[in-house]
Design an enzyme around this catalytic site. Structure first.
Site, PDB file in Angstrom:
ATOM      1  N   GLU A  75      31.173 137.395 -19.833  1.00  0.00           N
ATOM      2  CA  GLU A  75      31.860 138.384 -19.005  1.00  0.00           C
ATOM      3  C   GLU A  75      30.971 139.233 -18.102  1.00  0.00           C
ATOM      4  O   GLU A  75      31.346 139.522 -16.967  1.00  0.00           O
ATOM      5  CB  GLU A  75      32.656 139.339 -19.913  1.00  0.00           C
ATOM      6  CG  GLU A  75      33.788 138.686 -20.653  1.00  0.00           C
ATOM      7  CD  GLU A  75      34.295 139.582 -21.781  1.00  0.00           C
ATOM      8  OE1 GLU A  75      33.552 139.809 -22.748  1.00  0.00           O
ATOM      9  OE2 GLU A  75      35.430 140.062 -21.674  1.00  0.00           O
TER      10      GLU A  75
ATOM     11  N   ARG B 246      38.216 149.403 -23.676  1.00  0.00           N
ATOM     12  CA  ARG B 246      36.991 148.903 -23.066  1.00  0.00           C
ATOM     13  C   ARG B 246      36.778 149.518 -21.681  1.00  0.00           C
ATOM     14  O   ARG B 246      35.653 149.780 -21.270  1.00  0.00           O
ATOM     15  CB  ARG B 246      36.985 147.374 -22.989  1.00  0.00           C
ATOM     16  CG  ARG B 246      35.644 146.784 -22.580  1.00  0.00           C
ATOM     17  CD  ARG B 246      35.563 145.283 -22.811  1.00  0.00           C
ATOM     18  NE  ARG B 246      35.136 144.938 -24.158  1.00  0.00           N
ATOM     19  CZ  ARG B 246      33.866 144.748 -24.527  1.00  0.00           C
ATOM     20  NH1 ARG B 246      32.892 144.872 -23.648  1.00  0.00           N
ATOM     21  NH2 ARG B 246      33.557 144.434 -25.767  1.00  0.00           N
TER      22      ARG B 246
END
Lengths: 525, 759
Positions: free
Chosen positions: B711, B309
């Site tokens: 997030e 990520r």
């Protein structure tokens, strides 16, 4: 937590011996009836009388509430008084009347509740016929809870603030609210909705706390009671006079002195120390007095940091930011100035500030009293000029001198409730621009709170100008060789200390001194 | 019913202390308490272990070690390198070596400290760069290259290279890790666990006890915060409690003390970056090369997906035509780092922001101008390094809005003027953008199930595979159901998450909770709605498409019946009033070998502007004002989403400023409690905090056209860090790039200032 320390550090040996001694009382404890020499701990829990005779002396109020009373609204987040999830409100009768204060239940021992009242989050709905209390309703309306785990703690801190202002018929301003919440950590919301809830809690129909009723109940609770609580795990003595205290101290040099418990609580929770003999200082009215004469503000050793702050604020506004940043509200509500000083941690905040203004301390024992300059109390790392039978009883803080400039500066990673990397108190007197008197003390720079004697010596008689200040900064290196730890490196501590001395110069120089607005990131408190 | 700022479904319970967390459940009779015995060496073979004193300690019932584990001694989520209890080899200080069970919580903890372990010390690797030098990794390095970065770099008119360090972060969920296991008949176990991933806990416990999954029931009503820390790393505690409960056939609770929790569990990965960037005179990036070395800790845990990520977020909101991104998961003898809100995304994106900031100062321009000319285009310059086309780009209009609403340019000039005359205190300002990819980077995780029960009295129960950790998932899912069936939210109740209801669930992670479970619940509710519609048409005629479910009624142009009455009639007609629902995110594909594909269904966007004041003598600082503008799509619950945005901003700020993890030279975590590890406190939240949701609708078929919000807003905290850097740069009149690492503690800030002043 070292700087919140309120207990007197003492070595304590022969614990096993003591434990064995008290085994004999086991039977007595169990059928603890008339004629027992043992104290029955008696207090109000959510306004109802509770009697306890079978908890170990160091059982925390938090585990008592959760395990023994199934009052699980109060949470454990850290068990060291740093997160506030366990905040409860304790009420007691003091000389000036009823006081309500927010407290960390995780580091209070159950026997110290004797004669007091404890309120937990479960009480609030009861207070409003099953409906949410205005504090709770405001938190719901403003979306002040997310995971909800810290929420009861915030509610109790706000409830305490609410009652205080309702009684005074005032509304807290934002800085009051912030100050009341310095001991509560929230990881979800970022605090904004909680601050908004505090603003909104007075906008709904009020719920009044029955101060008079509580006062009566607490008065009724005040009955003659043995001063010692014994249990198989140990004893807790609660003297009510200084004389009694000194005798106990002489008889039990191994005992742990306990005031606010903000350090001792950690010994139990984190270090698993067994404290078989404790002398509790919280029931001695003499130790809670604050008096003033033409020279000194006399603060007795058992005065809480909150009350010491109040007493000193009008004389030493320069200390206000220190007080606001000193641990947190619930810690200051129980921790004592005497404990902070007697513990004498090298990273405690009050000592450098008080040393710079020539504070004196009185030590008492059955042999008599003696008085010394605060700085002389500290011999070496956690070593003090204090005999086994001596107790700090009084702190004598000189009234401000008219021509003396005084400052204290704290440096830490976080504004609220953080132990200083460096702390300093500095005081200077000028005579025609020449330094006629100077006291510089630092915390976090040595094994004890320590004065910068070389630097002071250098400064005496010098003109207080840029060149002198710059030179003094380098001489500071002769006074300290700080260490590296998780709070700062040795180099950073030294550089910061030097820069703080420079800041002190900028603020106190005779020509064009800089105002606080020009030097202080955090502005006026 | 929908798109309303309803309070959190548990708000009234939270504020009254009535919300039950795992430790608040009334304990079953005979409950015992477990505590973990931890390694005191960072890397060693255990020569011998003397547990006599532990066993002899007051209240102790049993002491168990690796050999007492009936099944597999492992709780690793992906790679099997995470022993539940160390078996001969210890790899970090804090690693679980044995577990002790006692009659009380304190007795167990006290006993756990009494072991005498003889360690045969091995060399310990404590720093990620040392591990990289030794080629010590938990998984093979990964690299994503597009275009010809090497050639483009060589030909760039301007180049900038250097290094950057960004620290890790402790999750600091207020409720520590806890599992409470009750043995049931026929070798079954009921596990109450504070976890984001009940299914993985079920699997881990089953593996440890050598059971089928159907013998383990994991239940999670709510967590007191998770933030990623209870995704994989609740497993060791669930397993330990289960092993004890199994061994003793008694209920066993394992609740971690805060210090133990911080000593044992992993944190956000810290990153070390080595960068080289080429750009033209306008500041347009021509090529970028970056090496990211992250502290995986002693085991893989989730480090590989975290690093992936990070690789996929190095671009943030910028088009990078020629780029070379390498990532190394360094094996160190420290806690095994794990998920934490953002999951590598923030760590990838902050690097490019740092580089943009550098370019601006090198060229003497406003960093905002550099940001804007590098933004992804809408129709061209819109392919990410990993090959996904950015189809829903709103960063241009979002930036324009916050630029105006925050009065960026006016304040920028005022600050520069202030700094000219202020000798000690300096101000800084920064505007930073974010683009965050939504979906699990592993395609098959993007599925969810739900059950909706409509009872005969009209009350509704919804169960789904997601977990409630404060983010308001249950509130939003209930809102979805109430919207579909046209009933009041108050009549819809969400149940605890329970592996015996919806099976094979994914973690509540990657911001996907509402996207996945909301869709699954919608699907279930729609099936029931369809059946009720058919009945309605049967009774009253008309077309199904004309039927409206609203205000607790069901109606068409000519007939109306209350929802409750229709339900009652449906029951009498033997119509199934409960349903399952399922959802899988469409259009995803990912090749983990080439690091290309479409890992994300869509992107969320945001931007923030922060203004700070720093003290150049000490490095202390204060946030004066922050403006946040975030894209939550068509928000299902604006209040909950704003709460996520504000909370993430402050948490992101904490990561980059006050929160500092430190280890001793021997490898012991020195910051293992709130007394030494400082998350933001009340005075870190500025009075002037302006938060707004960006007016947008998801371009894709997401649940009610909303966007995931857990997030992404953590990256809003960037602007605080870069505002601090801006203030520092003022000391050298913005001509030099301050070497500021994160966290920007007073020490880091003072050091950056000192670095500037030196010739």
């Amino acid at each position: 937590m070292e700087n919140n320390s309120t207990s007197h550090t003492k070595s304590y040996a022969s614990l096993i011996h003591c434990t064995r001694l008290f085994r004999g009382f086991e039977k007595v404890n169990q059928d603890n009836q008339i004629g027992s020499p043992n104290r029955n701990i008696q207090f109000l829990l959510n306004n109802e009388i509770v009697r306890v005779s079978d908890v170990e002396p160091t059982k925390s109020v938090l585990s008592y509430l959760r395990e023994d009373r199934f009052l699980t609204g109060t949470k454990e987040g850290c068990a060291e008084g740093d997160c506030g999830a366990c905040t409860v409100v304790i009420a007691e009768l003091e000389s000036e009347g009823l006081s309500l204060k927010s407290v960390n239940a995780c580091i209070q021992f159950v026997p110290t509740l004797h004669g007091k009242a404890v309120f937990t989050v479960e009480f609030l709905r009861r207070q409003n016929n099953g409906n949410l209390h205005p504090v709770q309703q405001a938190m719901v309306d403003k979306h002040g809870s997310q995971c909800g785990f810290c929420t009861p703690g915030f509610i109790m801190s706000l409830w305490c603030l609410y009652n205080e202002h309702q009684e005074a018929k005032t509304i807290p301003i934002r800085s009051d609210v912030r100050s009341a919440l310095t001991g509560n950590l929230c990881r979800c919301t970022g605090y904004k909705p909680i601050l908004q809830a505090a603003d909104a809690m007075f906008e709904v129909a009020p719920v009044t706390f029955d101060n008079d009723g509580l006062r009566d109940k607490l008065l009724a609770l005040k009955t003659e009671s043995p001063s010692t609580y014994s249990h198989t795990e140990g004893q807790l003595h609660s003297p009510t006079t200084t004389a009694e205290l000194l005798q106990l101290r002489a008889d039990h040099p191994e005992a742990t002195l306990l005031a606010g418990g903000t350090d001792v609580g950690l010994w139990v929770n984190k270090q698993f120390r067994t404290l078989s003999s404790i002398i509790y200082l919280g029931d001695i009215p003499e130790l809670k007095s604050i008096t003033q004469n033409d020279q000194y503000i006399n603060i007795a050793a058992g005065v809480t940091l909150s009350n010491a702050y109040k007493a000193l604020a009008k004389h030493y506004p320069e200390m206000n930011q220190m007080w606001e940043r000193f641990a947190s509200r619930p810690i200051r509500n129980v921790g004592t100035l005497g404990g902070n000083i007697a513990n004498g941690s090298p990273i405690g905040d009050s000592m450098p500030a008080l040393i710079a203004i020539a504070t004196r301390v009185v030590l008492s024992s059955v042999r008599g009293q003696r008085e010394l300059l605060l700085e002389d109390l500290y011999l070496d790392y956690m070593k003090k000029d204090m005999a086994a039978d001596e107790v700090v009883t009084l702190i004598k803080i000189p009234l401000p001198l008219a021509d003396q400039a005084f400052r204290c500066y704290k440096l830490s990673k976080r504004y609220d409730s953080d132990i200083s990397a460096v702390f300093t108190g500095m005081a200077i007197t000028l005579d025609n621009d020449l330094v006629s008197d100077v006291k510089i003390a630092f915390g976090g720079m040595a094994a004890t709170p320590k004065r910068a004697s070389h630097t002071e010596q250098f400064l005496l008689g010098k003109s207080w100008d840029e060149a002198t200040a710059k030179q003094a900064m380098t001489i500071l290196k002769q006074d300290y060789s700080p260490m590296t730890d998780m709070r700062a490196s040795d180099q950073n501590r030294m550089q910061s200390a030097m820069n703080l001395l420079y800041r002190f110069y900028l603020e106190t120089r005779p020509v064009n001194p800089l105002t606080k607005e020009m030097t202080d990131v955090f502005g006026e408190v | 019913m929908s798109r309303k700022s309803h309070p959190h479904e548990s708000a009234a319970l939270h504020v009254s202390g009535e919300a039950s967390y795992a430790d608040d459940l009334r304990e079953a009779a005979g409950t015992l308490y477990a505590a973990v015995g931890m390694s005191e060496s960072a890397h060693a073979n255990i020569r011998s272990m003397d547990l006599a004193a532990v066993k002899a300690s007051a209240g102790v019932v049993a002491v168990l070690t690796a050999k007492d584990i009936p099944g597999i001694n492992d709780c690793g989520p992906i790679i099997k390198d995470d022993p539940i209890l160390a078996d001969g080899l210890v790899q970090y200080i804090g690693q679980a070596v044995f577990v002790v069970v006692a009659e009380s919580y304190m007795q167990a903890r006290r006993a756990a400290t009494k072991a005498v372990i003889d360690y045969d010390e091995l060399p310990a690797v404590l720093k990620p760069l040392d591990a990289k030098a030794a080629e010590s990794f938990v998984a093979p390095p990964m690299q994503l290259v597009r275009g010809s970065p090497q050639e483009k770099l060589a030909n760039s008119p301007n180049r900038n290279s250097g290094t950057l360090s960004v620290g890790g972060q402790e999750q600091f969920y207020l409720e520590g890790q806890i599992s409470y296991v009750i043995p049931k008949e026929d070798n079954q176990f009921h596990v109450y666990c504070s976890t984001q991933h009940p299914t993985e806990m079920q699997h881990a416990v089953a593996h440890a006890l050598k059971l089928y999954f159907n013998q383990v029931l994991v239940e999670t009503r709510r967590m007191g915060g998770g933030f990623g820390g209870k995704e994989s790393q609740s497993a060791i505690f669930a397993c330990l409690a289960a092993i004890c409960a199994n061994h003793l056939n008694r209920p066993v609770k394992l609740r971690l003390d805060r210090d133990d929790d911080m000593m044992i569990t992993g944190k956000r990965h810290c990153f070390e970056y080595d960068y080289d960037i080429g750009f033209d005179d306008d500041g347009k990036i021509l090529a970028a090369k970056i090496e990211m070395v992250t502290r995986a800790g002693y085991s893989a845990d989730l480090s590989v997906p975290v690093a992936t990520r990070a690789v996929c977020h190095f671009d943030n909101a910028y088009y990078l035509s020629d780029v070379d991104i390498a990532a190394f998961c360094a094996k160190t003898n420290t806690q095994s780092n794990t998920a934490f809100r953002g999951f590598g995304g923030p760590q990838g994106a902050i690097a490019i922001e740092y580089l943009i900031d550098n370019i601006a100062r090198i060229l003497g321009k406003d960093p905002l101008d550099i940001r804007k000319i590098n933004y992804y285009g809408k129709t061209s310059r819109n392919t990410t390094p990993y090959g996904q086309t950015v189809e829903d780009n709103v960063i241009h209009e979002l930036t324009a809005e916050i630029e105006a609403s925050s009065d960026y340019h006016q304040r920028h000039s005022e600050i520069q003027a202030f700094n000219k005359t202020s000798p000690i205190l300096k101000k800084g300002l920064a505007l930073t953008p974010l683009k965050f990819g939504i979906s699990f980077n592993v395609v098959h995780f993007n599925q969810a199930g739900a059950l909706v029960h409509v009872y005969v009295d009209g009350s509704i129960l919804v169960n789904h595979g997601g977990t409630e950790m404060g983010q308001g998932l249950n509130t939003k899912v209930a809102q979805v159901v109430s919207h579909v069936l046209g009933v009041d939210l108050g009549i819809v109740r969400a149940t605890p998450t329970d592996t015996s209801k919806v099976a094979n669930t994914s973690a509540t992670a990657a911001s996907t909770g509402t996207d996945l479970n909301g869709k699954a619940a919608e699907n279930a509710a729609l099936k029931i709605r369809k059946r009720l519609c058919d009945l309605f048409v049967e009774r009253f005629g008309g077309e199904v498409d004309d039927i409206l479910f609203a205000d607790n009624n069901v109606r068409n142009g000519s007939h109306e019946i209350s929802f409750n009455e229709l339900v009652e009639q449906a029951y009498l007609e033997r119509i199934q009033l409960w349903s399952d629902g399922f959802y899988k995110t469409p259009e995803l594909n990912w090749n983990k070998d080439t690091l290309t594909g479409r890992p994300f269904y869509y992107y969320a966007y945001g931007a923030s502007v922060s203004e700070v004041l720093i003290d150049t003598l000490t490095g202390e600082w204060k946030l004066l004002r922050a403006d946040l503008l975030h894209d939550a799509g068509n928000s299902i619950n604006p209040a909950i989403d704003m709460g996520q945005v504000e909370g993430a901003f402050i948490q992101g700020m904490g990561w980059l400023t006050t929160e500092e993890l430190k280890w001793t030279p021997k490898g012991k975590l020195a910051t293992h409690a709130p007394s030494t590890y400082k998350i933001p406190a009340v005075n870190d939240c500025p009075d002037d905090l302006r938060v707004k949701l960006f007016d947008n609708k998801s371009k894709f078929d997401t649940i009610m056209r909303s966007k995931a919000v857990g997030e992404p807003p953590l990256l809003l905290g960037f602007s605080v860090f870069f505002a601090i850097r801006d203030a520092i740069a003022s000391v050298a009149d913005y001509t030099q790039n301050p070497e500021l690492n994160a966290p920007a503690t007073p020490e880091a800030i003072l050091s950056a200032i000192t670095g500037l002043q030196q010739p």
